[in-house]
Design an enzyme around this catalytic site. Structure first.
Site, PDB file in Angstrom:
ATOM      1  CG  HIS A 200     -32.521  86.092  47.710  1.00  0.00           C
ATOM      2  ND1 HIS A 200     -33.864  86.267  47.560  1.00  0.00           N
ATOM      3  CD2 HIS A 200     -32.306  84.761  47.775  1.00  0.00           C
ATOM      4  CE1 HIS A 200     -34.451  85.073  47.519  1.00  0.00           C
ATOM      5  NE2 HIS A 200     -33.526  84.146  47.631  1.00  0.00           N
ATOM      6  CD  GLU A 445     -39.078  77.362  47.990  1.00  0.00           C
ATOM      7  OE1 GLU A 445     -38.277  78.025  48.660  1.00  0.00           O
ATOM      8  OE2 GLU A 445     -38.969  77.225  46.759  1.00  0.00           O
ATOM      9  CG  ASP A 469     -39.349  81.463  49.865  1.00  0.00           C
ATOM     10  OD1 ASP A 469     -39.615  82.654  50.092  1.00  0.00           O
ATOM     11  OD2 ASP A 469     -38.588  81.110  48.945  1.00  0.00           O
ATOM     12  CB  CYS A 516     -31.324  73.985  50.698  1.00  0.00           C
ATOM     13  SG  CYS A 516     -32.892  74.324  49.892  1.00  0.00           S
TER      14      CYS A 516
END
Ligand code: PEP
Ligand code: MG
Length: 594
Positions: A200, A445, A469, A516
């Site tokens: 992240h 995911e 993920d 996304c």
């Protein structure tokens, strides 16, 4: 170890995660020494200072031992051996003798004596023309900072939101909660020892448009405050003491970048449509209210993923319903009539809150397989309800949609939908307006979600594939671990087949499907995703223009051919090569060509 050149340059290689080049002085987190000054002590205080010195050395030895263990665990014994050199500094009899003598003879505090004697040693070593000894200087200074900080009980706390001068931040790791606070005007770029493309922190760097390199191994121990580096977020290189020639070459790269940016600006108001007329929705990923403006500037068609958990990081109390409502409302009304897909809380994994009561419980052996996202929300239903109510209320002021993260089974979806219905009933009863037709979608995911995609598709209005993920869970590759980053493979045939299955299930049930995850932001992946039938791509705002540029230069027919090939090919590298060849042919200027 960095590569050293005769020119005095040293090159550290890592993984490029956010493009751009910057040059500046570095700030190494973990090396901030407490402010100290010379303080005289009385004769009677000498023995107390010697005792303090003992304690300080002991605490430092313990700390170094702990860090060594952690680094051995995370990166292997070879990388951790640097700390053996640090422990050796602590055992150096000449240094320790010098410090005790200074305390006794000059009657100064233990911290001042340690700092002064260590610095004297460092300067003597620095003057010697020997690379090995210069490395020792870095170790010596690093240890001296630790000892002094331990002596004065200084806990390092650099606030990246309040820096006084521009710098390039180097750290072992940067928690997203720290990155979230950084001042974009002052932090020119950053580099970390650990991390992968989809950590992240890396995603954050891209959305902040700050050049970043991760996976630099032990750079944070080898680099020091105030040194000058060039950080290249295109190739993943950090150059210490760059020469004029190197700076000149990088200047040219920047120039080419600028003229390409102008070309992107020209298509700002144009749709993301392929040469043979296929319309793709191109939206943006956001993290906070102020990002809405960026989405507009970038020409995004709304928000494909609002990572709401960032509202929960870096604070000691929970954001309540009202506070969240104000944020969601602002984004929804600013982008209206464009859609804003608000993903419900995805705390956990590498996004650990500091909120009392949540943080303690979050210490887990396998956080990415643990108490995260929808699992957390369904257990902490008061937190979940407050968020759902805030989103529902915001839906009265724009085109809001809800999306659940980490759905692994049907139960999670039906339970969440029930909670939404309950929240709607409460709002209805209280006469609070919301959009009765608000659409709900699920992130795909986890491989299990793909395998039950037909069941899920019957109950939602859209899917959005979280490839970050999906890749990690399909290939059993921790998305943060740079040691196995080579296994993190978006073109792995298994990943592509799962995407295809998801698209087919969605289309069978008449719903649309987006991506996304970071795959949507990778130029070479765009033709593959279009060919696999994806309807929407959502990228960080600064990547909307280049991705649109690529879409507008591709034909859906050639993308479909590529996908057909990929679905029968057994080699991920062959798929990647073909995909790269297709985008570089279609948009050569994207890669610095003309
Ligand atoms: C993903 O997993 O691809 C995704 C978009 O969610 P996040 O990166 O926030 O886990
Ligand atoms: Mg995810």
């Amino acid at each position: 170890m960095p590569e050293r050149a005769a020119t005095g340059e040293a090159i550290f290689r890592g993984i490029p995660v956010s493009s751009g080049v910057c040059v500046g002085k570095i700030l190494v987190l973990g090396q901030q020494r407490a402010q100290i000054s010379r303080q005289e002590i009385s004769e009677a205080d000498v023995s107390r200072q010697l005792e303090r010195l003992e304690q300080g050395l002991l605490a430092t030895r313990q700390q170094l031992h702990d860090i060594q263990q952690q680094v051995t665990h995370a990166m292997g014994a070879k990388d951790a051996s640097i700390f053996e050199a640090h422990v050796l500094v602590l055992d150096d009899p000449t240094l320790l003798e010098g410090v005790t003598r200074m305390i006794a003879e000059e009657k100064v505090t233990a911290e001042w004596a340690f700092h002064t004697v260590a610095e004297r040693f460092a300067q003597t070593l620095e003057a010697l023309p020997d690379d090995y000894l210069r490395e020792r200087v870095a170790d010596l200074r690093d240890v001296a900072v630790r000892v002094v900080n331990n002596l004065v009980g200084h806990e390092e706390a650099v606030d990246l939101g309040r820096l006084k001068e521009p710098c390039i931040v180097i750290a072992h790791d940067l928690a997203p909660s720290i990155t979230a606070r950084l001042d974009k005007k002052m932090v020119l770029g950053f580099g970390t020892d650990v991390g992968g493309k989809t950590s992240h922190t890396a995603i954050m760097a891209r959305s902040l448009r700050i050049p970043a390199v991760v996976g630099l191994k032990d750079a944070s121990h080898r680099l020091h405050n105030g040194q000058t580096v060039l950080l290249d977020g295109f190739t993943g290189v950090v150059v210490l003491n760059p020469t004029d020639q190197t700076l000149f070459e990088y200047g040219q790269i920047e120039q080419r970048q600028k003229s390409f940016e102008e070309r992107l600006h020209e298509i700002h108001n144009q749709p993301a449509v392929t040469l043979d007329g296929a319309q793709i929705t191109l939206s943006a990923n956001v993290e906070e209210a102020s990002d809405a403006a960026e989405v507009k500037i970038a020409g995004g068609e709304g928000v494909g993923l609002f990572r709401t958990e960032f509202l929960f990081l870096n604070r000691s109390t929970l954001p309540g319903e009202e506070e969240q409502y104000q944020v969601y409302r602002q984004v929804a009304s600013e982008l209206k009539p464009q859609p804003v897909i608000i993903r419900t809380l995805d705390l956990g994994g590498d996004k650990l809150p500091t909120i009392v009561g949540i943080a303690q419980d979050a210490a887990e052996m396998n956080p990415f397989l643990g108490w995260r996202a929808i699992r957390f929300c369904l257990q902490e239903s008061a937190i979940f309800r407050a968020q759902l109510r805030a989103i529902l209320r915001a839906s009265a002021e724009g085109n809001v949609k809800i999306m659940y993260p980490m759905i692994s089974g049907l139960e999670e979806l039906t339970q969440s939908n029930e909670l939404v219905e309950q929240c709607k009933a409460e709002l209805r009863a209280a006469g609070v307006p919301f959009d009765e037709n608000l659409e709900i979608g699920a992130m795909i995911e986890i491989p299990s979600a793909v395998m039950i995609a037909d069941s899920l598709a019957k109950r939602v209005k859209f899917f959005s594939i979280g490839t970050n993920d999906l890749i990690q869970y399909t290939l059993a590759v921790d998305r943060l671990n740079e040691k196995i980053a080579y296994l993190y493979d978006p073109t792995h045939p298994a990943v592509l087949k799962l995407i295809k299955l998801t698209v087919e299930a969605a289309h069978r049930h008449g719903i649309w499907v987006g991506v996304c995850g970071e795959m949507a932001s990778d130029p070479a992946m765009v033709p593959l995703l279009l060919g696999l039938g994806v309807d929407e791509l959502s990228t960080s705002p600064p990547l909307v223009p280049p991705i649109k540029y690529i879409i507008r230069r591709l034909k859906l027919s050639e993308c479909a051919e590529l996908a057909d090939f990929a679905l029968t090919c057994e080699s991920s590298s062959e798929i990647l090569t073909r995909a790269q060849a297709l985008v570089s042919r279609a948009a050569p200027d994207l890669f610095g060509g003309t």
